[in-house]
Each structure stands twice: as C-alpha cells, then as structure tokens.
Design an enzyme around this catalytic site. Sequence first.
Site, PDB file in Angstrom:
ATOM      1  N   ASP A 174      37.927  30.880  37.510  1.00 24.71           N
ATOM      2  CA  ASP A 174      37.302  31.639  36.705  1.00 24.71           C
ATOM      3  C   ASP A 174      35.983  31.992  37.067  1.00 24.71           C
ATOM      4  OD1 ASP A 174      36.830  33.487  34.516  1.00 24.71           O
ATOM      5  OD2 ASP A 174      37.450  32.405  33.022  1.00 24.71           O
TER       6      ASP A 174
HETATM    7  C1  BGC Z   1      36.679  35.454  31.763  1.00 22.40           C
HETATM    8  C2  BGC Z   1      37.884  35.514  32.353  1.00 22.40           C
HETATM    9  C3  BGC Z   1      37.564  37.241  33.276  1.00 22.40           C
HETATM   10  C4  BGC Z   1      36.743  36.799  34.272  1.00 22.40           C
HETATM   11  C5  BGC Z   1      36.467  38.066  35.102  1.00 22.40           C
HETATM   12  C6  BGC Z   1      35.577  35.271  32.729  1.00 22.40           C
HETATM   13  O1  BGC Z   1      34.255  35.058  32.111  1.00 22.40           O
HETATM   14  O2  BGC Z   1      36.858  34.061  31.281  1.00 22.40           O
HETATM   15  O3  BGC Z   1      38.775  35.752  31.320  1.00 22.40           O
HETATM   16  O4  BGC Z   1      38.992  37.441  33.686  1.00 22.40           O
HETATM   17  O5  BGC Z   1      35.360  36.412  33.554  1.00 22.40           O
HETATM   18  O6  BGC Z   1      35.915  38.980  34.398  1.00 22.40           O
END
Ligand code: BGC
Length: 766
Positions: free
Chosen positions: A311
């Site tokens: 993430d």
């Molecule tokens: C979130 C994810 C997301 C990623 C990309 C993160 O902050 O936890 O769910 O897919 O950002 O945008």
Amino acid sequence: MILKSNSFKLLSFAALLLVVYSCKVISDAKEFPDDQIEQMLATMSIEEKVGQTCQVTLDVVAKFNGNAAADPAAVDAEKLREALIDYKVGSILNVGAHTLSREEWNSIINSVNRPYNEGKIKIPVIYGIDAIHGMNYTRGATLFPQEIGLAATWNEELVEKCAAVAAYEVRASGIRWNFSPVLDLGRQPLWSRHFETLGEDPYLCSQLGSAMIYGYQGNGSIGKEKVAACMKHFVGYSAAQSGRDRTPAWIPDKYLRELYLPAFKKAAESGAMTVMINSGVVNGIPGHTNYHLLTEVLKGEYGFEGFAVSDWEDFIMLHSVHKTSEDLRRAYISAFNAGVDMSMVPLSPQYKEYCNIMVEAVKNGDIKLERLNDAVRRILKVKKKLGLFEKETFDQSSYTEFGSNDSKSLSLNAALESITLLKNDRNTLPLNKGKKILVAGPTSDNLIFLNGAWTHTWQGVDTNYNTKGCLSVKESFEKFLGKNNVLFAQGAELYFDKGFERTRYKDLEDYKKKIAQSDVVVLCLGEMPSTEKPGDIHSLNLDKEQKELADIAYESGKEVVLVLLEGRPRIINSIVDGADAIVQCYLPGDFGGEALVKLLYGEVDFSGRLPYTYPKYDGVIEFYDHPASVDRSKSGDFSAYDPQWDFGFGLSYSKAAYSALKLSDNLLTGDEKLKVTVSVKNTGNGKLKETVQLYLSDNYATLIPAGKRLRGFKKIELQPGEIGEVIFEIGKDDLFYFNNDQPVLEDGTFTITIQDLKSSFEYNLE
Ligand code: BGC
C-alpha cells in the site's frame, strides 16, 4: 482449473423453477505459456527487474496546470523518460487531485504507453486505479453504491454485474488494473473505511467478493472489457483496536482463520490476479513483513499465483512509523523478502532511492535473485494476461457503452436493492403523495452524501465534480412530486473542524417553521464523506445537533422518517423510539436519491438487509456470531448481546411466511451432503424480494462455538401468494472451526436456523 466453490451449493426456488448456480470456471495462471516470460527474465538486468517492482503515482510523471494543486493535465515526457527509461519503473497509479475526462485519460494512457509502443522499453507499464464504486475517477462514469451497500443487496448476480460495468468503464478509461475489491471484514464500525467493506460476515464477504472478482476479471481470459482485480488489504487491516486507520490489531490465529482470511482464500481460488497488503500491524507484525501470512499462507497454502503490491508508502513506513527497521534499506529488504512483489513508493525522489537501494541489496545478496525473479515473474504474468504486451494505441471512443443508460439503471437497481428499511410503525411508509413533505437535514441536499469518499476526489467532499444530472435526496423528491410540492429546510450542516467532523445548526427557525407547514418530515442525517486517516473519529455517537433535529421534529407531533446516509453505523439509540420510520441508505451512489424516493412511495419494495450488526451503544460493539448471541433469553446475564438491529435484518412492505424446513436426513457422515429445503410464501400484496438466510450452529464444541454462522443465502422474488422452495446444501466444509490455525471437525449435533424455523442433525466423522 478452479471451480468457484459456491458452485456446490445447488439451490432451487419457486414451484417448477429450478435454479442451479452456474459453474463459473476461472482459468488459472498456468494456462499462459511461461517460456516467453522465462526468456525475458533471462535477459533482464537487475536494474530492469527492480524497476518492475516499483510503482509511482501519476504526479511523478505529470505536467502541472499552473500551481502545485497536483492537477495533472498531461504527462511530462521528460519526467516519464526519467522514470520509465532511467529507473525502468514498471507501474503507475492513481489520478491527480481530481477526476479526469475520458479524453484526458486517453491522452495520459497513450503517453504512458508510448515508450513501450516505440520500442524504447522492453516491458509495458501496468497502470492501477482505485475504482472503488464504479470508475469514480472518470467524469460521466456510472457510480454505484459503495461496497457496504452492495453487501446489503445480498445479491451475488447483481454485485457481479455492477463490477462488470465498473471493469468496462475502467477499460474505457484506458486502465487495466483496479485496486478493488476491499475484502477487509467490517468488524470495527469506528473505522473510516467501514463503508468500503462487504460487512461483518466472512461468508457474505467471501461470496460477494468472489462475485466482484468474477465481474472484474470474467473467466480470466481478459478481453477488452475486463481488468485485473486487487483483493485488499491482506489481512486484518479493518480490525484496528483503536478504530483509527492504520493502527494495530490483535487477532488470534483462530479468528484470523475463521473470520478475516476466508474472503481472501475464496478470492485467491476465484483467480484474483493481484493483492494489496495491509498498511497496519496485526499481532505486532506489520502486514508488509508478515512472511507467514503472505508467503506461506496466501501464496503457499491458498495457491495465489498473482503478485502482491504494497500500500501507499508502506515499505517506507516500516522504518518511519512501525519502527521495525533501522533504515530504509532494511525496511525494503524485510518487506520484499516477506513476499511483497511490488512497492508503491509513490513519490519522487522516493522511488529513485528505492530502485538504487534494491539493486544494491540484490547485488550483495540481501535479496536473493530467485526472490526477485519470483516477484518479476508474477508481475510479468499479470501484464501478459492483461494483454499489455500487445502494442496498441488506446482509443476510448470504441467504448460506446461507457456511462450508458443500461449501466445507470443497473446502479439504480443496486441502490433499490441495498437501501434497508429498519423501522416502519403505524404504516408510515409507503408515503402518501397527498401529504406535504418536508425534506430536511444536513445530508439532504448534496450528491456527496450519497456517494462518500473515492468519488471524483479521494475524500469525495469537493462538490465541483458532482455528476451532472444526478440528484440529491431533496432534488429527487422535487422531481417526483414537483418542485412546489416539497418543503425544504436543512436545519444543520456538516463541516470539518481541525480535521474532525462536526455539525452546526443552520437556520433552525426556518426548520421549525417548515415542520409546522408539513405533514411528514423526511430527516436526512449522517456523515461527511471521508476515508483513511481523514475519516478517523473519536466516537460512533451521532452529533448531538443531528439528534436535536430529530427531537425537534418529534415534538411537533408530525410523522418523522429518519433517513441515514452514513458510511458507518452511527449510534442513534436515543432517537430510534421517536421515529415513525427509519431507512438506512448507506452510501447508495449517484442514483441513491431517486431510489430512496421510489422506495419511500412504494413504487418498489424494500429488499436490502443489514450486512452488519447495527450497534446500540457506543461502548458495546458486538457481532451476530458471538457465542451468546443466539438465544438472548437463555444466556441471560452472560449475554452482552443487545444490538440496535441484527445482522441480516430489514423490513419489506410485503411479507414472507416461512414453513416446512426439512433436512434430507438427520444424520450426516463424512463427506456426505445434506439437503436443506424451506418454503417461503409471499403473504403480502406486492412483489417481494426476500433474502433467505441459512445459519448453522455447532451446539457444543471443544472450543467455544459461535452462536450461529451464516452458511447460505439466496435472494428470491415472489409474486403475491406465490410459494417458493429454496434448497441449500450443507457438507463438512460448513462444519469445521479452527484451533489456532488448525481446522477441527468434530462429531456432534448441529442446528440449522432459517428465520424462526430450526432443525437439527448429527454429524459423524465416519
Ligand atoms: C489505500 C489503498 C489504495 C492506495 C492507492 C492507499 O492509501 O489504503 O486502498 O488502493 O492508497 O490509492
């Protein structure tokens, strides 16, 4: 080949009507000839391989419009060259500050693909996006209810169709990888991302999650209309003890296995091509360094063949937040060696440092070449499966069904099937068109309250991008009844104060005056859109100002319908009794206002059912499968179970009468299957959509058994007077529990409950 495992559930309903779950075959990754990928791997340098494991955000390669508002209009060729050619970056994600037009996406995607199409790089880029409830980052796309609303439909077929439209519209924007579905279990209602979950139950979440994956990926041979799914966030992210985003959770292995892992297992079996890792910490181990869960369980035991992406900045956070690594180098090595194949090191110069450090770590042996090859092989396989190696110039104009009327009516249907009637005293609903309606409340007059976060912007609060032509609750009433026939007074508004959501009154006198002029008050309460850290709250209690609006309406003696537009179940205990009717909308999407009005006036019957236990008290959070939750009268003082509304609860205008619960045998042995039949009659006056829910209780077990567990559900449609018969199948896979991480199957008596009917059987191991 893997058969979707729900295919063993053979269901039939309605006299003469036999429904067999279609056996969807999801092809597995081995189908693809690997020779080409092996040849590629053999000729790639370490730098090229490391680049494949690196993912940056669009801003890194974007031209900016004017100031630093992260508003990329197009790709900057020089920045792109640096990332793709100098650093050999293999993946890009995200949108800038806000949603883009299809033309803008067309231009961005073709710019990103140009170096590959022109032969300047050997491997194409995989672009990923958060299309969380439809392609929420492209203007004019179809926005569906958020996942919690989809879960409330309890309708696998419908959920799959919504995901299929989302996939089409992601492809129509030139993108082939969607960071969805969220398979985190909704067991921490404080969590800002509760609305992104499919609710609290592992079985419901597994079935609907698998339906979403099938909707995104189809049968696995990704054509021009499908995308790679990304199950996320593996695993336990939603269980943060504090309720705040990205904070630690404690989950005993038994409950990891019984509750949090099943949806990921099912998703892996359903062919999910990618997984995103939990940013938080479970049992003291950051998700990103958990070798056991990621490599041994997901990739090993569950046979997941796709790749794992980190993430946002999570490799870095191992050093900066979790403090498990003294420096970035150690952080990167620990996450990569734990099994994370691609690192979202989104910004610059972060990504450059990442590439440099990783190359050195491979060269000096801290990361073995086999491990790097394994990661790159997994990434290349997905790229190949997605057809990215074919040199194509993207042309959005060939996607003529983008934002079509059919897609919009599908979204409307999903909203109609999700919105849940929780209370209806004195037949307040359906509303009578002759009565004067006051539409009021802080969430009554803006689309942002229907959509929530991940809508045109990350947090979804910017009203500038609201979909043209879609209606707020107030506007939906006006369309239905005529503008002059609807009174409106907001009464209060929501706002953020130092990062926390608050409510303040707004022309209270006007609100009181309009109540006096009305017959029925439709009071819309709820939350500001938010997600992740910005959505952290300190208490589930609804603000006192919102409750005060309800009390003012009650004092008037007028009929009051409470409408909840909320991502998480806020505590409304003190205002439940005074309301004549209560409707939970969740976050129903762009067509939620229209759906709500159709339901309130009885044009369509309610069929949504709660995908979670609605809590009554801020300090007591409990779930339907708590051991003492089955029979409150018998468990007496030992039962804390006292929710506002039960998991699976929801009312309809029509009525279902259940009878004739029959088991094919009262003894089940070994691998045998038991057939469970029940009759459901529509005793009401209108068409009924009823969700038949089968719960199973292990009456006594060596380790404390759950009170009951959902083991089957089927949404059926019955005309007035019609009787349907639903058949479920139960086998030993439905009976086991876990002792730590070991499955245990025991002899004993099990009880099946369908609505208020019960029947028991004995299970013998052999
Ligand atoms: C979130 C994810 C997301 C990623 C990309 C993160 O902050 O936890 O769910 O897919 O950002 O945008």
